[in-house]
Write an enzyme that holds these catalytic residues in place. Sequence first.
Site, PDB file in Angstrom:
ATOM      1  N   ARG A  71       1.221  -1.219   0.295  1.00 33.32           N
ATOM      2  CA  ARG A  71      -0.030  -0.116   0.216  1.00 33.32           C
ATOM      3  C   ARG A  71       0.829   1.272  -0.076  1.00 33.32           C
ATOM      4  O   ARG A  71       2.144   1.213   0.347  1.00 33.32           O
ATOM      5  CB  ARG A  71      -0.595   0.057   1.205  1.00 33.32           C
ATOM      6  CG  ARG A  71      -1.741  -1.157   1.334  1.00 33.32           C
ATOM      7  CD  ARG A  71      -2.845  -0.598   2.528  1.00 33.32           C
ATOM      8  NE  ARG A  71      -2.034  -1.467   3.544  1.00 33.32           N
ATOM      9  CZ  ARG A  71      -1.944  -0.110   4.126  1.00 33.32           C
ATOM     10  NH1 ARG A  71      -1.492   0.856   4.424  1.00 33.32           N
ATOM     11  NH2 ARG A  71      -1.458  -1.026   5.460  1.00 33.32           N
ATOM     12  N   TYR A 211      -1.723  -3.431  -7.280  1.00 32.57           N
ATOM     13  CA  TYR A 211      -1.227  -4.274  -6.191  1.00 32.57           C
ATOM     14  C   TYR A 211      -1.986  -3.734  -4.976  1.00 32.57           C
ATOM     15  O   TYR A 211      -2.725  -3.375  -4.186  1.00 32.57           O
ATOM     16  CB  TYR A 211       0.298  -3.904  -5.072  1.00 32.57           C
ATOM     17  CG  TYR A 211       0.696  -5.246  -4.644  1.00 32.57           C
ATOM     18  CD1 TYR A 211       1.252  -6.215  -4.994  1.00 32.57           C
ATOM     19  CD2 TYR A 211       0.258  -4.898  -3.213  1.00 32.57           C
ATOM     20  CE1 TYR A 211       1.985  -6.907  -4.032  1.00 32.57           C
ATOM     21  CE2 TYR A 211       0.730  -6.800  -2.435  1.00 32.57           C
ATOM     22  CZ  TYR A 211       1.826  -7.256  -2.890  1.00 32.57           C
ATOM     23  OH  TYR A 211       1.720  -8.035  -2.117  1.00 32.57           O
ATOM     24  N   GLY A 212      -2.620  -5.298  -3.966  1.00 32.87           N
ATOM     25  CA  GLY A 212      -3.637  -6.267  -2.849  1.00 32.87           C
ATOM     26  C   GLY A 212      -4.497  -4.083  -2.777  1.00 32.87           C
ATOM     27  O   GLY A 212      -4.967  -4.029  -3.242  1.00 32.87           O
ATOM     28  N   GLY A 213      -4.770  -4.120  -1.573  1.00 31.13           N
ATOM     29  CA  GLY A 213      -5.022  -2.481  -0.833  1.00 31.13           C
ATOM     30  C   GLY A 213      -5.248  -1.605  -2.165  1.00 31.13           C
ATOM     31  O   GLY A 213      -6.046  -0.949  -1.287  1.00 31.13           O
ATOM     32  N   LYS A 220      -9.783  -1.783   1.463  1.00 22.34           N
ATOM     33  CA  LYS A 220      -9.436  -1.111   2.501  1.00 22.34           C
ATOM     34  C   LYS A 220      -9.907   0.321   2.337  1.00 22.34           C
ATOM     35  O   LYS A 220     -10.481   0.890   3.056  1.00 22.34           O
ATOM     36  CB  LYS A 220      -7.855  -0.515   2.112  1.00 22.34           C
ATOM     37  CG  LYS A 220      -6.940  -1.998   2.871  1.00 22.34           C
ATOM     38  CD  LYS A 220      -7.183  -2.531   4.525  1.00 22.34           C
ATOM     39  CE  LYS A 220      -5.721  -3.354   4.721  1.00 22.34           C
ATOM     40  NZ  LYS A 220      -5.678  -3.490   5.381  1.00 22.34           N
ATOM     41  N   HIS A 240     -11.178  -2.314  11.651  1.00 25.67           N
ATOM     42  CA  HIS A 240      -9.952  -2.829  10.803  1.00 25.67           C
ATOM     43  C   HIS A 240      -9.630  -3.630  12.047  1.00 25.67           C
ATOM     44  O   HIS A 240      -8.995  -3.989  12.834  1.00 25.67           O
ATOM     45  CB  HIS A 240      -8.753  -2.041  11.797  1.00 25.67           C
ATOM     46  CG  HIS A 240      -7.884  -3.030  10.431  1.00 25.67           C
ATOM     47  ND1 HIS A 240      -6.185  -1.873  10.655  1.00 25.67           N
ATOM     48  CD2 HIS A 240      -7.671  -3.540   9.989  1.00 25.67           C
ATOM     49  CE1 HIS A 240      -5.217  -2.780   9.741  1.00 25.67           C
ATOM     50  NE2 HIS A 240      -5.872  -3.775   9.195  1.00 25.67           N
ATOM     51  N   SER A 262      -1.552  -3.094  10.953  1.00 30.98           N
ATOM     52  CA  SER A 262      -0.923  -4.393  10.288  1.00 30.98           C
ATOM     53  C   SER A 262       0.626  -4.640  10.370  1.00 30.98           C
ATOM     54  O   SER A 262       0.750  -4.516  10.895  1.00 30.98           O
ATOM     55  CB  SER A 262      -0.500  -3.100   8.228  1.00 30.98           C
ATOM     56  OG  SER A 262      -1.536  -2.612   7.854  1.00 30.98           O
ATOM     57  N   ALA A 263       0.056  -6.306   9.629  1.00 27.87           N
ATOM     58  CA  ALA A 263       1.327  -7.473   9.515  1.00 27.87           C
ATOM     59  C   ALA A 263       1.456  -7.915  11.222  1.00 27.87           C
ATOM     60  O   ALA A 263       2.907  -7.733  11.618  1.00 27.87           O
ATOM     61  CB  ALA A 263       1.958  -7.144   9.048  1.00 27.87           C
ATOM     62  N   CYS A 264       0.258  -7.052  12.410  1.00 29.23           N
ATOM     63  CA  CYS A 264       0.787  -7.689  13.929  1.00 29.23           C
ATOM     64  C   CYS A 264       0.060  -9.162  14.119  1.00 29.23           C
ATOM     65  O   CYS A 264       0.296  -9.585  15.453  1.00 29.23           O
ATOM     66  CB  CYS A 264       0.180  -6.471  14.411  1.00 29.23           C
ATOM     67  SG  CYS A 264       1.068  -4.887  14.403  1.00 29.23           S
ATOM     68  N   ASP A 287      -9.537  -9.769   9.470  1.00 31.03           N
ATOM     69  CA  ASP A 287      -9.028  -8.150   9.081  1.00 31.03           C
ATOM     70  C   ASP A 287      -9.633  -6.588   9.400  1.00 31.03           C
ATOM     71  O   ASP A 287      -9.580  -6.105   9.525  1.00 31.03           O
ATOM     72  CB  ASP A 287      -8.822  -8.391   7.723  1.00 31.03           C
ATOM     73  CG  ASP A 287      -8.026  -6.876   7.295  1.00 31.03           C
ATOM     74  OD1 ASP A 287      -6.793  -6.713   8.405  1.00 31.03           O
ATOM     75  OD2 ASP A 287      -8.000  -6.181   5.862  1.00 31.03           O
ATOM     76  N   ASN A 377       6.488  -8.246   2.226  1.00 29.83           N
ATOM     77  CA  ASN A 377       4.852  -8.218   2.417  1.00 29.83           C
ATOM     78  C   ASN A 377       4.026  -8.871   0.782  1.00 29.83           C
ATOM     79  O   ASN A 377       3.371  -8.901   0.489  1.00 29.83           O
ATOM     80  CB  ASN A 377       4.324  -6.898   1.758  1.00 29.83           C
ATOM     81  CG  ASN A 377       2.678  -6.125   2.217  1.00 29.83           C
ATOM     82  OD1 ASN A 377       2.607  -7.037   2.992  1.00 29.83           O
ATOM     83  ND2 ASN A 377       2.258  -5.179   1.074  1.00 29.83           N
ATOM     84  N   ARG A 379       2.016 -12.273  -0.543  1.00 29.18           N
ATOM     85  CA  ARG A 379       0.576 -12.174   0.481  1.00 29.18           C
ATOM     86  C   ARG A 379      -0.125 -13.494  -0.598  1.00 29.18           C
ATOM     87  O   ARG A 379       0.319 -14.244  -1.949  1.00 29.18           O
ATOM     88  CB  ARG A 379      -0.421 -10.941  -0.344  1.00 29.18           C
ATOM     89  CG  ARG A 379      -0.254  -9.972   0.375  1.00 29.18           C
ATOM     90  CD  ARG A 379      -0.191  -9.727   1.880  1.00 29.18           C
ATOM     91  NE  ARG A 379      -0.272  -8.287   2.714  1.00 29.18           N
ATOM     92  CZ  ARG A 379      -0.458  -7.524   3.573  1.00 29.18           C
ATOM     93  NH1 ARG A 379      -1.875  -8.349   3.496  1.00 29.18           N
ATOM     94  NH2 ARG A 379      -0.219  -6.659   3.096  1.00 29.18           N
ATOM     95  N   ARG A 410       3.159  -4.304  18.281  1.00 28.23           N
ATOM     96  CA  ARG A 410       4.258  -5.138  18.580  1.00 28.23           C
ATOM     97  C   ARG A 410       4.931  -3.478  19.523  1.00 28.23           C
ATOM     98  O   ARG A 410       5.033  -2.818  19.089  1.00 28.23           O
ATOM     99  CB  ARG A 410       4.869  -4.962  17.632  1.00 28.23           C
ATOM    100  CG  ARG A 410       4.833  -6.107  16.434  1.00 28.23           C
ATOM    101  CD  ARG A 410       5.930  -5.724  15.915  1.00 28.23           C
ATOM    102  NE  ARG A 410       5.483  -6.855  14.269  1.00 28.23           N
ATOM    103  CZ  ARG A 410       5.397  -8.322  14.737  1.00 28.23           C
ATOM    104  NH1 ARG A 410       6.525  -8.152  14.953  1.00 28.23           N
ATOM    105  NH2 ARG A 410       4.740  -9.488  13.354  1.00 28.23           N
ATOM    106  N   ASN A 507      -1.302 -18.015  23.519  1.00 28.96           N
ATOM    107  CA  ASN A 507      -2.343 -16.571  23.557  1.00 28.96           C
ATOM    108  C   ASN A 507      -3.402 -17.282  23.903  1.00 28.96           C
ATOM    109  O   ASN A 507      -3.780 -16.494  24.309  1.00 28.96           O
ATOM    110  CB  ASN A 507      -2.264 -16.188  22.300  1.00 28.96           C
ATOM    111  CG  ASN A 507      -0.943 -15.459  21.659  1.00 28.96           C
ATOM    112  OD1 ASN A 507      -0.019 -15.243  22.569  1.00 28.96           O
ATOM    113  ND2 ASN A 507      -0.808 -14.934  20.702  1.00 28.96           N
TER     114      ASN A 507
HETATM  115  C1  OXD Z   1      -2.830  -4.521   5.995  1.00 36.60           C
HETATM  116  C2  OXD Z   1      -3.945  -6.294   5.134  1.00 36.60           C
HETATM  117  O1  OXD Z   1      -2.841  -3.635   5.166  1.00 36.60           O
HETATM  118  O2  OXD Z   1      -4.839  -6.121   5.979  1.00 36.60           O
HETATM  119  O3  OXD Z   1      -3.125  -4.298   6.961  1.00 36.60           O
HETATM  120  O4  OXD Z   1      -3.275  -5.596   4.037  1.00 36.60           O
HETATM  121 MN    MN Z   2      -5.492  -4.980   7.539  1.00 32.47          MN
END
Ligand code: OXD
Ligand code: MN
Length: 601
Positions: A71, A211-213, A220, A240, A262-264, A287, A377, A379, A410, A507
């Site tokens: 993104r 790409y993606g988002g 998004k 989110h 994102s990505a956590c 998501d 990144n 996917r 994080r 967790n």
């Molecule tokens: C993000 C995703 O970046 O879900 O949050 O792709």
């Molecule tokens: Mn996301």
Amino acid sequence: MTLDSIKHPRLRAWIDENVDMCMPDDVYVCDGGQEEADRLAERLLRSHSFFRLENRPGSFLVLSDPGDVARVENNTFICSRFREEAGPTNNWADPQQMKAELRQRFFGSMRGRTMYVIPYSMGPVGGPLSHIGIELTDSIYVVLNMRIMTRVGQAVLDALGRDSPFVRCLHSVGFPLIAGRYEPAWPCDANNKYIVHFPEEHAIWSYGSGYGGNALLGKKCFALRIASAMARDQGWFAEHMLILGITSPEGEKKYLAAAFPSACGKTNLAMLIPTLPGWKVETVGDDIAWMRWGDDGQLYAINPEAGFFGVAPGTSRQSNPNAMDAIRENTIFTNVARTPDGDVWWEGIGYDPPEGLIDWRGEPYNPALGKPAAHPNARFTAPASQCPVIDPAWEQPQGVPISAILFGGRRAGTVPLVHEAFDWVHGVFMGSIVSSETTAAAAGDVGKLRRDPFAMLPFCGYNMADYFHHWLRMGERTGVKHPKFFYVNWFRKDANGKFLWPGFGENSRVLKWIFERSGRPAGDVSQATETPIGFVPAPGALDVAGLKVSPAAMQELLAVRRDEWLADLPGIKAFYGSFDEFPRKLKQQLETIEQRLRTSE
Ligand code: OXD
Ligand code: MN
């Protein structure tokens, strides 16, 4: 399908307008079916960036241009009438000026290509919490991904009827095939990307990226940026957040929603396999959550998506076996490495790279160069229905009742493993101070602390101060049953930089405490110790039976250190101070917490 299948005059007029501007050779209305997907995939297979994966039925690998891998927040705009409506955390441009600029970009941008019309529903088609979008795109990759990530086809046009509203999504990769022009493997306009939202018109114009988002506009752009503005106006939430169901050994079931930047690890948490005997976790979404108060006063959530667009690196049988099963077939992989036997590989997949690996740039992988084989990144796009622990109610149109809302990020220090808010306003405060060390999901530096309230910083389609007001106001409604709020941090490290908590399935121990606490009346202190920042598990309250974490590490994990928290406050104050009309209630929360920290031992 042809344009004759469009019976909605305003939709037809909008398509015609964009055909005139973008000048495609052809227009095609997608039915979302398998035969159509096979045909389109065949077409893409002729390019040098699309590969069939012989080892995974119905699956493909796509390699993007190295300039189009994530993104692009710097090129993302919220074009509301007034700058103040976008707020200090969004890029703003005047809608008319932006449209004038974009028209020049879109002018003839689809020459030599087909314009695909994608009718799609976010949420079960026709459901009370669902909304419809139409994406016009010149990218087959987008069509193939959208049919996994959303519900596409005639049923959506039927639900739309002749005059229902829809979100207008226009997308072009910005690479017209003018006579004789060479078609690159991944067409895009890498230096001229625009991801533009017009919240008042419920419209999105995305140019230059495939790409993606940036390009799958249901995700998004619609489900968060446009939907958050719709939600504010209509009295609901577009968040989110993942959604999961958790069942105790006694058979009691609750649903939780959780916002992480994102990505956590949202996908991992949503599909977690509890290590605690007898507990079960099932996935509703990984998501995005759309939520509203039900007639019974409970908060109900749907996952508006139909697939997972997950980060591949780090996904393994150990970290997320359910995701590994979900991507066994019918999956599109983007920017991972390819094995000689037609399979995929990435860093953290849990085994060594085989001989003859081809990296995400399409070159023989050479570990000596120290460059990853898969882009960080990279996917996978997989149907949610393929997840072995998909919740039986995941497509329930009215959604699932939410008992608790979690925030997380994080943080190597400061933030304990888990703490619970005192009440709704404190919960909103908690959400407002979410921060995380950055990752590769967005272009930019990795490893810096970034304030990301409610994990919505890049995704809120209006002024975030107003967003917090919205959350506070929604909690003031009469007759509603507030879910409880919690803040988790799986990423705390010791003095040597080692993670203190094992994470993943473990967790579930934290989820168990949350499950139990979320059933307690407000102010109840069983199993909890009050601290200046909220309740943490009382000594012994967290079920750590059989876990190899020393008592000293447990103490460190749950520690609330005055000096660390006080050191965090200036960053929060600066963030709050960057808004003109920040909610007073949240500033008061900050003052109260500061006071409590200063007077605590
Ligand atoms: C993000 C995703 O970046 O879900 O949050 O792709
Ligand atoms: Mn996301």
